[in-house]
Write an enzyme that holds these catalytic residues in place. Structure first.
Site, PDB file in Angstrom:
ATOM      1  N   ASP A 159       0.840  -1.199   0.000  1.00 32.48           N
ATOM      2  CA  ASP A 159       0.000   0.000   0.000  1.00 32.48           C
ATOM      3  C   ASP A 159       0.876   1.251   0.000  1.00 32.48           C
ATOM      4  O   ASP A 159       0.590   2.229  -0.701  1.00 32.48           O
ATOM      5  CB  ASP A 159      -0.930  -0.026   1.216  1.00 32.48           C
ATOM      6  N   HIS A 187      -5.103  -3.388   6.015  1.00 30.08           N
ATOM      7  CA  HIS A 187      -4.808  -3.618   4.589  1.00 30.08           C
ATOM      8  C   HIS A 187      -6.144  -3.955   3.916  1.00 30.08           C
ATOM      9  O   HIS A 187      -6.478  -5.115   3.685  1.00 30.08           O
ATOM     10  CB  HIS A 187      -3.807  -4.771   4.424  1.00 30.08           C
TER      11      HIS A 187
HETATM   12  P1  NAD Z   1      -2.276 -18.382  -4.813  1.00 34.18           P
HETATM   13  O1  NAD Z   1      -3.637 -19.007  -4.763  1.00 34.18           O
HETATM   14  O2  NAD Z   1      -1.585 -18.240  -6.113  1.00 34.18           O
HETATM   15  O3  NAD Z   1      -1.295 -19.191  -3.863  1.00 34.18           O
HETATM   16  C1  NAD Z   1      -1.632 -19.503  -2.554  1.00 34.18           C
HETATM   17  C2  NAD Z   1      -0.889 -20.765  -2.201  1.00 34.18           C
HETATM   18  O4  NAD Z   1      -1.127 -21.022  -0.830  1.00 34.18           O
HETATM   19  C3  NAD Z   1      -1.381 -21.985  -2.991  1.00 34.18           C
HETATM   20  O5  NAD Z   1      -0.267 -22.623  -3.603  1.00 34.18           O
HETATM   21  C4  NAD Z   1      -2.017 -22.860  -1.921  1.00 34.18           C
HETATM   22  O6  NAD Z   1      -1.841 -24.247  -2.172  1.00 34.18           O
HETATM   23  C5  NAD Z   1      -1.264 -22.406  -0.688  1.00 34.18           C
HETATM   24  N1  NAD Z   1      -1.947 -22.675   0.574  1.00 34.18           N
HETATM   25  C6  NAD Z   1      -3.274 -22.609   0.846  1.00 34.18           C
HETATM   26  N2  NAD Z   1      -3.495 -22.962   2.107  1.00 34.18           N
HETATM   27  C7  NAD Z   1      -2.290 -23.233   2.664  1.00 34.18           C
HETATM   28  C8  NAD Z   1      -1.873 -23.676   3.946  1.00 34.18           C
HETATM   29  N3  NAD Z   1      -2.759 -23.923   4.928  1.00 34.18           N
HETATM   30  N4  NAD Z   1      -0.563 -23.874   4.163  1.00 34.18           N
HETATM   31  C9  NAD Z   1       0.341 -23.655   3.192  1.00 34.18           C
HETATM   32  N5  NAD Z   1       0.000 -23.264   1.944  1.00 34.18           N
HETATM   33  C10 NAD Z   1      -1.306 -23.043   1.690  1.00 34.18           C
HETATM   34  O7  NAD Z   1      -2.399 -16.988  -4.050  1.00 34.18           O
HETATM   35  P2  NAD Z   1      -1.366 -15.770  -4.070  1.00 34.18           P
HETATM   36  O8  NAD Z   1      -1.713 -14.883  -5.204  1.00 34.18           O
HETATM   37  O9  NAD Z   1       0.010 -16.279  -3.927  1.00 34.18           O
HETATM   38  O10 NAD Z   1      -1.838 -15.003  -2.756  1.00 34.18           O
HETATM   39  C11 NAD Z   1      -1.651 -15.559  -1.476  1.00 34.18           C
HETATM   40  C12 NAD Z   1      -2.342 -14.699  -0.428  1.00 34.18           C
HETATM   41  O11 NAD Z   1      -1.712 -13.411  -0.353  1.00 34.18           O
HETATM   42  C13 NAD Z   1      -3.819 -14.421  -0.711  1.00 34.18           C
HETATM   43  O12 NAD Z   1      -4.560 -14.496   0.496  1.00 34.18           O
HETATM   44  C14 NAD Z   1      -3.804 -12.994  -1.222  1.00 34.18           C
HETATM   45  O13 NAD Z   1      -5.049 -12.348  -1.042  1.00 34.18           O
HETATM   46  C15 NAD Z   1      -2.724 -12.391  -0.358  1.00 34.18           C
HETATM   47  N6  NAD Z   1      -2.120 -11.145  -0.826  1.00 34.18           N
HETATM   48  C16 NAD Z   1      -1.813 -10.208   0.132  1.00 34.18           C
HETATM   49  C17 NAD Z   1      -1.206  -9.024  -0.244  1.00 34.18           C
HETATM   50  C18 NAD Z   1      -0.867  -7.978   0.788  1.00 34.18           C
HETATM   51  O14 NAD Z   1      -0.489  -6.861   0.380  1.00 34.18           O
HETATM   52  N7  NAD Z   1      -0.931  -8.223   2.079  1.00 34.18           N
HETATM   53  C19 NAD Z   1      -0.909  -8.792  -1.587  1.00 34.18           C
HETATM   54  C20 NAD Z   1      -1.223  -9.766  -2.536  1.00 34.18           C
HETATM   55  C21 NAD Z   1      -1.840 -10.950  -2.123  1.00 34.18           C
HETATM   56  C1  LMR Z   2      -3.540  -6.591  -2.889  1.00 32.45           C
HETATM   57  O1  LMR Z   2      -3.597  -5.587  -2.198  1.00 32.45           O
HETATM   58  O2  LMR Z   2      -3.232  -6.561  -4.101  1.00 32.45           O
HETATM   59  C2  LMR Z   2      -3.796  -7.927  -2.232  1.00 32.45           C
HETATM   60  O3  LMR Z   2      -4.212  -7.759  -0.922  1.00 32.45           O
HETATM   61  C3  LMR Z   2      -4.715  -8.790  -3.019  1.00 32.45           C
HETATM   62  C4  LMR Z   2      -6.137  -8.279  -2.973  1.00 32.45           C
HETATM   63  O4  LMR Z   2      -7.030  -9.076  -2.684  1.00 32.45           O
HETATM   64  O5  LMR Z   2      -6.363  -7.111  -3.229  1.00 32.45           O
END
Ligand code: NAD
Ligand code: LMR
Length: 329
Positions: A159, A187
């Site tokens: 952010d 967030h």
């Molecule tokens: P994705 O679906 O591509 O990958 C997630 C992975 O987590 C998958 O491979 C899945 O098998 C694994 N997984 C699910 N449950 C699990 C567990 N209990 N233990 C271990 N692994 C597990 O998703 P992504 O795009 O990599 O995003 C992951 C997370 O990050 C999502 O919740 C997304 O919303 C979040 N995210 C947060 C931010 C932030 O700024 N805080 C930014 C982007 C994404």
């Molecule tokens: C982001 O900020 O890009 C991540 O938290 C993914 C989402 O769900 O927006």
């Protein structure tokens, strides 16, 4: 600092994992003088994909990558970890808010918090990325009562980076001119990117930009809703920028890069009661890091009534999320 350093990454076969792992193994996150052991944790259905990711990591021939552990067992995955990056969780889809994931993703962080407390290194640091990140970090922290609370953080650096990109674009100046960008609260779409204290070339951003309407309007909503805009455009949530923000978060916290004098960065950390925010609530604040695993919440930031109103709304949302997962705390 430890050498080699053990870094556990959950959800390592996911989108963010794919963008993140090479940047850890190359030394960008923890320093070019630090060898790394990657302890990659996935759920059983994703273990084949994880093996493929590990083959690619081997083929990158990173000199700093000492070893790779692949596992679906939390005790093995967090054993001796100096850093735990909790990425694994379901991402939201189009039309959803991050908070909609709370009951599905929240329980994941109970077992992970427990395992970290039991088997990780005593000095472990934790950064939560899986959404809703603040409340998932609260769950992990509450599940690990033996560890100091300040070791648990959630990522709001993405952010901050988004806010910096908007300000640099509007002012037409290099990104390095933009400093003191603080994200407050959750967030989520209620977060408050504080433009009143941001600076551009050492001057108040508001003065340089000269358009308060834009700052209160398009700027705020663009940053607050950037995640949704990326999902709308890409069909998948941000991954490259999320991984990059996590590199920034950890590098500044424990990878040797202290926050430069006079500046601050944004991290969601357990509140110590600063600015009247409930103690223990994982809230994004402007912080100063020492690059060695320590940070402090910046005190005395001037907040207008406008800013206070926005921060209160975001903190109220965090309090509501805490009630929704009360049984997990
Ligand atoms: P994705 O679906 O591509 O990958 C997630 C992975 O987590 C998958 O491979 C899945 O098998 C694994 N997984 C699910 N449950 C699990 C567990 N209990 N233990 C271990 N692994 C597990 O998703 P992504 O795009 O990599 O995003 C992951 C997370 O990050 C999502 O919740 C997304 O919303 C979040 N995210 C947060 C931010 C932030 O700024 N805080 C930014 C982007 C994404
Ligand atoms: C982001 O900020 O890009 C991540 O938290 C993914 C989402 O769900 O927006």
């Amino acid at each position: 600092m430890q050498n080699p350093i053990r870094v556990s990454v959950t959800g390592a076969a996911g989108q963010i994992g794919y963008a993140l792992l090479p940047r850890i193994a190359s030394g960008e996150m923890l320093g070019l003088d630090r060898e790394v052991i990657l302890q990659l944790i996935e759920i059983p259905p994703a273990m084949d994909a994880l093996r493929g990711v590990a083959m690619e990591l081997e083929d990158c021939a990173f000199p700093l990558l000492r070893d790779i552990v692949l596992t679906d067992d939390l005790d093995r995955g967090f054993e001796g970890a100096h850093l735990a990056l909790l990425v694994g969780a379901k991402p939201r889809g189009k039309g959803q808010e991050r908070g909609d994931l709370i009951r599905e993703n929240g329980p994941i962080f109970v077992g992970q918090g427990r395992a970290i407390a039991e088997v990780a290194d005593d000095e472990v640091r934790v950064a939560v990325v899986g959404n809703p990140a603040n409340t998932n970090a609260l769950i992990a922290m509450s599940s690990a009562p033996g560890l100091p609370r300040e070791r648990f953080t959630a990522m709001t650096r993405l952010d901050q980076n988004r806010a910096m990109a908007q300000l640099t674009g509007k002012a037409g100046v290099p990104l390095t001119d933009v400093t003191n960008v603080g994200i407050w609260g959750n967030h989520s779409a209620t977060q408050y990117p504080d433009f009143e204290n941001a600076r551009i070339g050492g001057r108040p951003a508001e003065e340089v930009i000269g358009d308060r309407r834009w700052l209160e309007g398009d700027f705020l909503t663009t940053v607050q809703k950037r995640g949704a805009a990326i999902i709308e455009a890409r069909g998948q949530s941000s991954a490259m920028s999320a991984a990059s923000a996590l590199v920034d978060h950890v590098r500044d916290w424990m990878g040797g890069e202290a926050t430069p004098e006079g500046d601050w960065v944004s991290m969601a950390v357990p509140s110590d009661g600063s600015y009247g925010i409930d103690e223990g609530l994982i809230t994004s604040f402007p912080v100063r890091t020492d690059g060695k695993g320590g940070y402090e919440i910046v005190q005395g930031v001037e907040l207008s009534d406008f800013a206070r109103g926005k921060i209160e709304a975001s903190v109220a949302e965090l309090q509501e999320e805490r009630e929704v997962v009360r049984d997990l705390l």
